[in-house]
Design a protein around this motif. Structure first.
Motif, PDB file in Angstrom:
ATOM      1  N   ILE A  77       0.813  -1.215   0.000  1.00 52.75           N
ATOM      2  CA  ILE A  77       0.000   0.000   0.000  1.00 52.75           C
ATOM      3  C   ILE A  77       0.845   1.263   0.000  1.00 52.75           C
ATOM      4  CG2 ILE A  77      -1.690   1.299   1.353  1.00 52.75           C
ATOM      5  CD1 ILE A  77      -2.809  -1.474   2.245  1.00 52.75           C
ATOM      6  N   VAL A  78       1.906   1.280   0.830  1.00 47.90           N
ATOM      7  CA  VAL A  78       2.735   2.482   0.927  1.00 47.90           C
ATOM      8  C   VAL A  78       3.706   2.595  -0.241  1.00 47.90           C
ATOM      9  CG1 VAL A  78       4.446   3.698   2.329  1.00 47.90           C
ATOM     10  CG2 VAL A  78       2.516   2.555   3.433  1.00 47.90           C
ATOM     11  N   ALA A  79       4.397   1.489  -0.560  1.00 54.78           N
ATOM     12  CA  ALA A  79       5.436   1.554  -1.599  1.00 54.78           C
ATOM     13  C   ALA A  79       4.864   1.428  -3.010  1.00 54.78           C
ATOM     14  CB  ALA A  79       6.475   0.469  -1.350  1.00 54.78           C
ATOM     15  N   ARG A  80       4.031   0.390  -3.237  1.00 54.90           N
ATOM     16  CA  ARG A  80       3.534   0.156  -4.595  1.00 54.90           C
ATOM     17  C   ARG A  80       2.231   0.887  -4.880  1.00 54.90           C
ATOM     18  NH1 ARG A  80       4.856  -5.305  -3.221  1.00 54.90           N
ATOM     19  NH2 ARG A  80       2.647  -5.836  -3.156  1.00 54.90           N
ATOM     20  N   LYS A  81       1.620   1.459  -3.841  1.00 53.57           N
ATOM     21  CA  LYS A  81       0.356   2.197  -3.975  1.00 53.57           C
ATOM     22  C   LYS A  81      -0.792   1.303  -4.436  1.00 53.57           C
ATOM     23  CE  LYS A  81       2.782   5.851  -3.018  1.00 53.57           C
ATOM     24  NZ  LYS A  81       2.821   6.365  -1.620  1.00 53.57           N
ATOM     25  N   ASP A  82      -0.770   0.031  -4.011  1.00 41.18           N
ATOM     26  CA  ASP A  82      -1.879  -0.868  -4.317  1.00 41.18           C
ATOM     27  C   ASP A  82      -3.145  -0.397  -3.603  1.00 41.18           C
ATOM     28  OD1 ASP A  82      -0.216  -2.534  -5.804  1.00 41.18           O
ATOM     29  OD2 ASP A  82       0.231  -3.828  -4.099  1.00 41.18           O
ATOM     30  N   GLY A  83      -4.283  -0.562  -4.258  1.00 41.54           N
ATOM     31  CA  GLY A  83      -5.556  -0.226  -3.635  1.00 41.54           C
ATOM     32  C   GLY A  83      -5.984  -1.281  -2.635  1.00 41.54           C
ATOM     33  N   ALA A  84      -7.037  -0.983  -1.879  1.00 41.00           N
ATOM     34  CA  ALA A  84      -7.525  -1.899  -0.851  1.00 41.00           C
ATOM     35  C   ALA A  84      -7.934  -3.246  -1.444  1.00 41.00           C
ATOM     36  CB  ALA A  84      -8.704  -1.265  -0.116  1.00 41.00           C
ATOM     37  N   ALA A  85      -8.636  -3.211  -2.565  1.00 46.79           N
ATOM     38  CA  ALA A  85      -9.077  -4.459  -3.198  1.00 46.79           C
ATOM     39  C   ALA A  85      -7.879  -5.248  -3.716  1.00 46.79           C
ATOM     40  CB  ALA A  85     -10.052  -4.159  -4.336  1.00 46.79           C
ATOM     41  N   ALA A  86      -6.893  -4.547  -4.261  1.00 48.91           N
ATOM     42  CA  ALA A  86      -5.706  -5.220  -4.791  1.00 48.91           C
ATOM     43  C   ALA A  86      -4.938  -5.918  -3.677  1.00 48.91           C
ATOM     44  CB  ALA A  86      -4.818  -4.219  -5.517  1.00 48.91           C
ATOM     45  N   PHE A  87      -4.811  -5.261  -2.520  1.00 46.09           N
ATOM     46  CA  PHE A  87      -4.088  -5.911  -1.420  1.00 46.09           C
ATOM     47  C   PHE A  87      -4.843  -7.147  -0.933  1.00 46.09           C
ATOM     48  CE2 PHE A  87      -3.145  -6.286   3.212  1.00 46.09           C
ATOM     49  CZ  PHE A  87      -1.842  -6.759   3.061  1.00 46.09           C
ATOM     50  N   ALA A  88      -6.152  -7.057  -0.824  1.00 39.79           N
ATOM     51  CA  ALA A  88      -6.935  -8.228  -0.429  1.00 39.79           C
ATOM     52  C   ALA A  88      -6.763  -9.360  -1.435  1.00 39.79           C
ATOM     53  CB  ALA A  88      -8.405  -7.849  -0.290  1.00 39.79           C
ATOM     54  N   ASP A  89      -6.734  -9.022  -2.710  1.00 42.55           N
ATOM     55  CA  ASP A  89      -6.539 -10.046  -3.738  1.00 42.55           C
ATOM     56  C   ASP A  89      -5.152 -10.673  -3.635  1.00 42.55           C
ATOM     57  OD1 ASP A  89      -9.077  -9.659  -4.713  1.00 42.55           O
ATOM     58  OD2 ASP A  89      -8.455  -8.346  -6.372  1.00 42.55           O
ATOM     59  N   ILE A  90      -4.137  -9.879  -3.248  1.00 39.86           N
ATOM     60  CA  ILE A  90      -2.795 -10.431  -3.035  1.00 39.86           C
ATOM     61  C   ILE A  90      -2.838 -11.505  -1.950  1.00 39.86           C
ATOM     62  CG2 ILE A  90      -0.522  -9.881  -2.045  1.00 39.86           C
ATOM     63  CD1 ILE A  90      -0.691  -7.197  -3.569  1.00 39.86           C
ATOM     64  N   LEU A  91      -3.548 -11.216  -0.861  1.00 39.55           N
ATOM     65  CA  LEU A  91      -3.653 -12.195   0.220  1.00 39.55           C
ATOM     66  C   LEU A  91      -4.380 -13.454  -0.243  1.00 39.55           C
ATOM     67  CD1 LEU A  91      -4.533  -9.934   3.296  1.00 39.55           C
ATOM     68  CD2 LEU A  91      -2.279 -10.616   2.438  1.00 39.55           C
ATOM     69  N   ILE A  92      -5.480 -13.268  -0.961  1.00 40.14           N
ATOM     70  CA  ILE A  92      -6.264 -14.418  -1.423  1.00 40.14           C
ATOM     71  C   ILE A  92      -5.469 -15.254  -2.407  1.00 40.14           C
ATOM     72  CG2 ILE A  92      -8.267 -15.064  -2.819  1.00 40.14           C
ATOM     73  CD1 ILE A  92      -9.728 -12.654  -1.507  1.00 40.14           C
ATOM     74  N   ASP A  93      -4.837 -14.616  -3.376  1.00 41.13           N
ATOM     75  CA  ASP A  93      -4.073 -15.357  -4.382  1.00 41.13           C
ATOM     76  C   ASP A  93      -2.854 -16.038  -3.772  1.00 41.13           C
ATOM     77  OD1 ASP A  93      -5.914 -14.553  -6.256  1.00 41.13           O
ATOM     78  OD2 ASP A  93      -4.655 -12.980  -7.130  1.00 41.13           O
ATOM     79  N   THR A  94      -2.193 -15.375  -2.837  1.00 41.97           N
ATOM     80  CA  THR A  94      -1.060 -15.993  -2.144  1.00 41.97           C
ATOM     81  C   THR A  94      -1.524 -17.232  -1.398  1.00 41.97           C
ATOM     82  OG1 THR A  94       0.097 -13.882  -1.893  1.00 41.97           O
ATOM     83  CG2 THR A  94       0.734 -15.649  -0.398  1.00 41.97           C
ATOM     84  N   PHE A  95      -2.626 -17.104  -0.677  1.00 47.58           N
ATOM     85  CA  PHE A  95      -3.149 -18.239   0.082  1.00 47.58           C
ATOM     86  C   PHE A  95      -3.519 -19.395  -0.833  1.00 47.58           C
ATOM     87  CE2 PHE A  95      -6.878 -20.536   1.643  1.00 47.58           C
ATOM     88  CZ  PHE A  95      -6.331 -21.133   2.771  1.00 47.58           C
ATOM     89  N   ASP A  96      -4.278 -19.126  -1.876  1.00 54.17           N
ATOM     90  CA  ASP A  96      -4.732 -20.195  -2.771  1.00 54.17           C
ATOM     91  C   ASP A  96      -3.546 -20.924  -3.402  1.00 54.17           C
ATOM     92  OD1 ASP A  96      -7.345 -19.582  -2.196  1.00 54.17           O
ATOM     93  OD2 ASP A  96      -7.747 -18.553  -4.091  1.00 54.17           O
ATOM     94  N   GLU A  97      -2.544 -20.158  -3.831  1.00 55.36           N
ATOM     95  CA  GLU A  97      -1.379 -20.783  -4.462  1.00 55.36           C
ATOM     96  C   GLU A  97      -0.560 -21.577  -3.454  1.00 55.36           C
ATOM     97  OE1 GLU A  97       1.334 -21.978  -7.331  1.00 55.36           O
ATOM     98  OE2 GLU A  97      -0.663 -21.098  -7.552  1.00 55.36           O
ATOM     99  N   MET A  98      -0.359 -21.026  -2.248  1.00 59.04           N
ATOM    100  CA  MET A  98       0.440 -21.741  -1.256  1.00 59.04           C
ATOM    101  C   MET A  98      -0.289 -22.983  -0.736  1.00 59.04           C
ATOM    102  SD  MET A  98       2.369 -18.730   0.895  1.00 59.04           S
ATOM    103  CE  MET A  98       3.600 -19.857   1.566  1.00 59.04           C
ATOM    104  N   LEU A  99      -1.613 -22.928  -0.660  1.00 54.00           N
ATOM    105  CA  LEU A  99      -2.362 -24.114  -0.266  1.00 54.00           C
ATOM    106  C   LEU A  99      -2.146 -25.241  -1.269  1.00 54.00           C
ATOM    107  CD1 LEU A  99      -4.335 -25.348   1.779  1.00 54.00           C
ATOM    108  CD2 LEU A  99      -6.220 -24.444   0.376  1.00 54.00           C
TER     109      LEU A  99
END
Length: 293
Positions: A211-233
């Motif tokens: 959010i601070v460095a890349r300026k990702d939006g709120a939805a984008a950060f949530a999607d990062i968490l979801i995609d990271t989780f799904d892939e790591m699972l």
């Protein structure tokens, strides 16, 4: 052949070539939340910025960060309670003087308290070895007195390390560090005082870089968490993995970001039966202690 300078803290090993194991209950993916509770000096020192800061005192950015302790962290605590989610609280020792009721509220939940320096207004890497050791000891004593037990783990403010930080952490009694983001599994590191476990702490699934460095939006950060989780699972079918989620209340405690964070955590909780939702200290507790370091 050129010999590059090395830290000599660990050796290279491919994640696909290591001994296999599982987390408690036969789970393959461990997930923990690292919640940063931080206090900043007024009118001086370091701090993330919502907007480019002007001359000190930088009221806008100081007050924006303070929102996290006054409002954001309390909203996140309510959310964690509603979702039955534990947390590893990465706490500046200054928080016990500044917001003792906030620290008490997380402690009362049974959340783990992790050492996180004195304040995020300083970097320990800029200090002499003696002064850095004094910083670590001071912060540790505050947490130990308040919690009636010593913290197991440490995250340096700003992930700042000197060449001797792991040695000083082990000397002070720490069991694990969150400073190194080189792996998706815990790794034993060598220190002058014995092995120190490096537990994965993310710099991608982390709201500061996002959010601070890349300026990702709120939805984008949530999607990062979801995609990271799904892939790591999916990946964890082959190797046991650790997914950390690094959060700061002055960022994701803002109402519109909190709503998207809740969406991501709800997605993860739907798979609760298939994963180990835990704390960083519990990962240390169950990780194999037989080491070569």
């Amino acid at each position: 052949m050129i010999k590059l300078k090395s830290h000599d803290r660990y050796d290279y090993t491919a994640i696909t070539a290591r001994s296999d194991y599982s987390w408690p209950g036969g789970k393959r993916l461990a997930v923990y939340i690292g919640l940063n509770l931080e206090h900043f000096a007024f009118g001086e020192g370091l701090g993330a910025e919502l907007a480019p800061g002007g001359p000190q005192p930088d009221i806008l950015n100081y007050a924006w960060r303070d929102y996290g302790n006054r409002v954001g962290a309390w909203r996140m605590l309510e959310m964690f309670d509603a979702m039955n989610l534990p947390a590893s609280v990465l706490a500046n020792s200054a928080m016990y003087d500044y917001a003792p009721d906030l620290m008490a509220a997380f402690s009362a939940r049974g959340d783990e308290i992790v050492g996180h320096g004195r304040t995020n207004s300083e970097r320990q890497s800029a200090l002499s070895p003696a002064d850095e050791e004094a910083l670590i000891v001071e912060a540790t004593e505050v947490l130990t007195k308040a919690e009636e037990k010593a913290p197991k783990g440490w995250l340096s403010p700003w992930i700042a390390e000197s060449p001797v930080t792991p040695d000083l952490l082990k000397k002070t009694g720490y069991d694990y560090t969150l400073n190194w983001c080189m792996d998706d599994q815990p790794i034993w590191m060598r220190t002058a005082h014995g092995p120190l476990l490096s537990i994965p702490y993310p710099q991608e699934a982390n709201d500061i870089p996002s959010i601070v460095a890349r300026k990702d939006g709120a939805a984008a950060f949530a999607d990062i968490l979801i995609d990271t989780f799904d892939e790591m699972l999916e990946q964890s079918k082959s190797e046991p993995l650790v997914m950390g989620i690094a959060l700061h209340p002055y960022l994701v405690g803002q109402p519109y970001r909190l709503r998207h964070l809740r969406r991501a955590l709800t997605h993860i909780c739907r798979c609760r039966d298939d994963i180990w939702i835990t704390q960083a200290g519990s990962i240390y507790d169950v990780f194999p202690k037989k080491v070569d370091a």
